[in-house]
Motif scaffolding. Structure first.
Motif, PDB file in Angstrom:
ATOM      1  N   ARG A 113     -54.385 -28.712  74.966  1.00  0.00           N
ATOM      2  CA  ARG A 113     -55.093 -29.677  75.809  1.00  0.00           C
ATOM      3  C   ARG A 113     -54.885 -29.356  77.287  1.00  0.00           C
ATOM      4  NH1 ARG A 113     -53.832 -33.309  71.492  1.00  0.00           N
ATOM      5  NH2 ARG A 113     -51.806 -33.915  72.371  1.00  0.00           N
ATOM      6  N   ASP A 114     -53.719 -28.821  77.625  1.00  0.00           N
ATOM      7  CA  ASP A 114     -53.442 -28.427  79.009  1.00  0.00           C
ATOM      8  C   ASP A 114     -53.869 -26.995  79.290  1.00  0.00           C
ATOM      9  OD1 ASP A 114     -52.278 -30.887  79.606  1.00  0.00           O
ATOM     10  OD2 ASP A 114     -50.305 -30.233  78.890  1.00  0.00           O
ATOM     11  N   ARG A 115     -53.773 -26.138  78.250  1.00  0.00           N
ATOM     12  CA  ARG A 115     -54.105 -24.720  78.401  1.00  0.00           C
ATOM     13  C   ARG A 115     -55.041 -24.293  77.270  1.00  0.00           C
ATOM     14  NH1 ARG A 115     -47.980 -23.107  78.317  1.00  0.00           N
ATOM     15  NH2 ARG A 115     -47.895 -25.201  77.469  1.00  0.00           N
ATOM     16  N   PRO A 116     -56.323 -24.623  77.386  1.00  0.00           N
ATOM     17  CA  PRO A 116     -57.266 -24.384  76.288  1.00  0.00           C
ATOM     18  C   PRO A 116     -57.438 -22.915  75.934  1.00  0.00           C
ATOM     19  CG  PRO A 116     -58.425 -25.098  78.281  1.00  0.00           C
ATOM     20  CD  PRO A 116     -56.965 -25.317  78.527  1.00  0.00           C
ATOM     21  N   GLY A 117     -56.998 -22.018  76.794  1.00  0.00           N
ATOM     22  CA  GLY A 117     -57.131 -20.596  76.501  1.00  0.00           C
ATOM     23  C   GLY A 117     -56.095 -20.074  75.532  1.00  0.00           C
ATOM     24  N   LEU A 118     -55.089 -20.883  75.172  1.00  0.00           N
ATOM     25  CA  LEU A 118     -54.084 -20.439  74.201  1.00  0.00           C
ATOM     26  C   LEU A 118     -54.757 -20.161  72.861  1.00  0.00           C
ATOM     27  CD1 LEU A 118     -51.108 -22.873  74.922  1.00  0.00           C
ATOM     28  CD2 LEU A 118     -51.244 -20.444  75.516  1.00  0.00           C
ATOM     29  N   TRP A 119     -54.364 -19.059  72.242  1.00  0.00           N
ATOM     30  CA  TRP A 119     -54.994 -18.635  70.986  1.00  0.00           C
ATOM     31  C   TRP A 119     -53.918 -18.458  69.916  1.00  0.00           C
ATOM     32  CZ3 TRP A 119     -55.248 -13.319  68.875  1.00  0.00           C
ATOM     33  CH2 TRP A 119     -56.086 -13.232  67.750  1.00  0.00           C
ATOM     34  N   ASN A 120     -54.149 -19.039  68.769  1.00  0.00           N
ATOM     35  CA  ASN A 120     -53.162 -18.972  67.694  1.00  0.00           C
ATOM     36  C   ASN A 120     -53.353 -17.695  66.873  1.00  0.00           C
ATOM     37  OD1 ASN A 120     -51.012 -19.721  66.099  1.00  0.00           O
ATOM     38  ND2 ASN A 120     -52.214 -21.093  64.802  1.00  0.00           N
ATOM     39  N   GLY A 121     -53.077 -16.570  67.497  1.00  0.00           N
ATOM     40  CA  GLY A 121     -53.162 -15.284  66.818  1.00  0.00           C
ATOM     41  C   GLY A 121     -51.891 -14.976  66.054  1.00  0.00           C
TER      42      GLY A 121
END
Length: 238
Positions: free
Chosen positions: A42-50
């Motif tokens: 929600r704060d860092r929408p660019g985080l990707w659960n790779g």
């Protein structure tokens, strides 16, 4: 071979494999992990659960580091770190490029706001992932070369790269630093990196940071970076 550094281990070779491992934390805390990751996004929408690689066993014998990695999801890795590294059975062993200018100035990166470590100051590099697996082996040499190129835009071929590593064990983390010497000064490297960041739409780095004396050690540097810089900068001053 470079002279061994005080307080920093010298590693000449790596023997790293990958295989299955049942990580109890990721299995038992799944709901907490997912909630934590969604809150972070929600704060860092660019985080990707790779997918990333963590280590579940290792030993240092002489100048060789041997270890065995396993595959997990980024959300579990991030929660494990943010929850205080519970369990004691897993280690984050990662490679960084210890970039140094021709004038002896070290060049680090300031992580951008959308990353896992916003504002923190590191050398370029990071936790290995599946692209670093060759057969059943983990190739950290290729990993750190790729990461330095991607994060900074520098031509890796133009750097004189040491054959070995400097190792800083730090509790649940093992930082492997690959010495990389440039023919350009630290200021010139920073200018190149800044120009590259300006061309990117979502750069991983917000800025480059120069360190040429222990007074340049910054509170936003993690402990293993401080240990390394204090060691090499004091050695250079002797």
């Amino acid at each position: 071979m470079q002279e061994a550094l005080r307080d920093v281990l010298r590693i000449e070779s790596l023997d790293l494999s990958v295989g299955p491992f049942d990580w109890a934390f990721a299995r038992e805390r799944r709901a907490d992990i997912d909630d934590h990751f969604e809150a972070a996004r929600r704060d860092r929408p660019g985080l990707w659960n790779g997918r990333v690689l963590l280590m579940h066993q290792h030993e240092i014998e002489g100048s060789t580091l041997r270890g065995r990695y396993f595959e997990t999801d980024f959300a579990s890795f991030m929660a494990w770190r943010d929850f205080g590294f519970p369990g004691g059975e897993v280690t984050n062993c990662f490679a960084l490029g210890a970039l140094r200018g021709s004038d002896g100035v070290y060049v680090l990166g300031v992580m951008s706001a959308g990353t896992m470590n916003p504002g923190r100051i590191y050398f370029p590099g990071g936790t290995p992932d599946l692209s670093d697996v060759v057969g059943a082996e983990v190739d950290l040499e290729a990993s750190v070369r790729r990461e330095v190129c991607e994060e900074t835009g520098l031509d890796i071929v133009a750097l004189d790269i040491d054959a070995g590593w400097h190792c800083v064990p730090a509790g649940p983390m093992i930082a492997l630093l690959k010495p990389m010497q440039s023919r350009e000064t630290g200021a010139q490297l920073r200018e190149r990196i800044s120009a590259n960041l300006a061309r990117e739409t979502e750069p991983e780095l917000a800025d480059a940071y120069l360190a040429c004396a222990t007074s340049d050690i910054h509170p936003m540097m993690p402990g293993f970076i401080e240990v390394f810089l204090r060691t090499v900068l004091r050695s250079a001053a002797d």
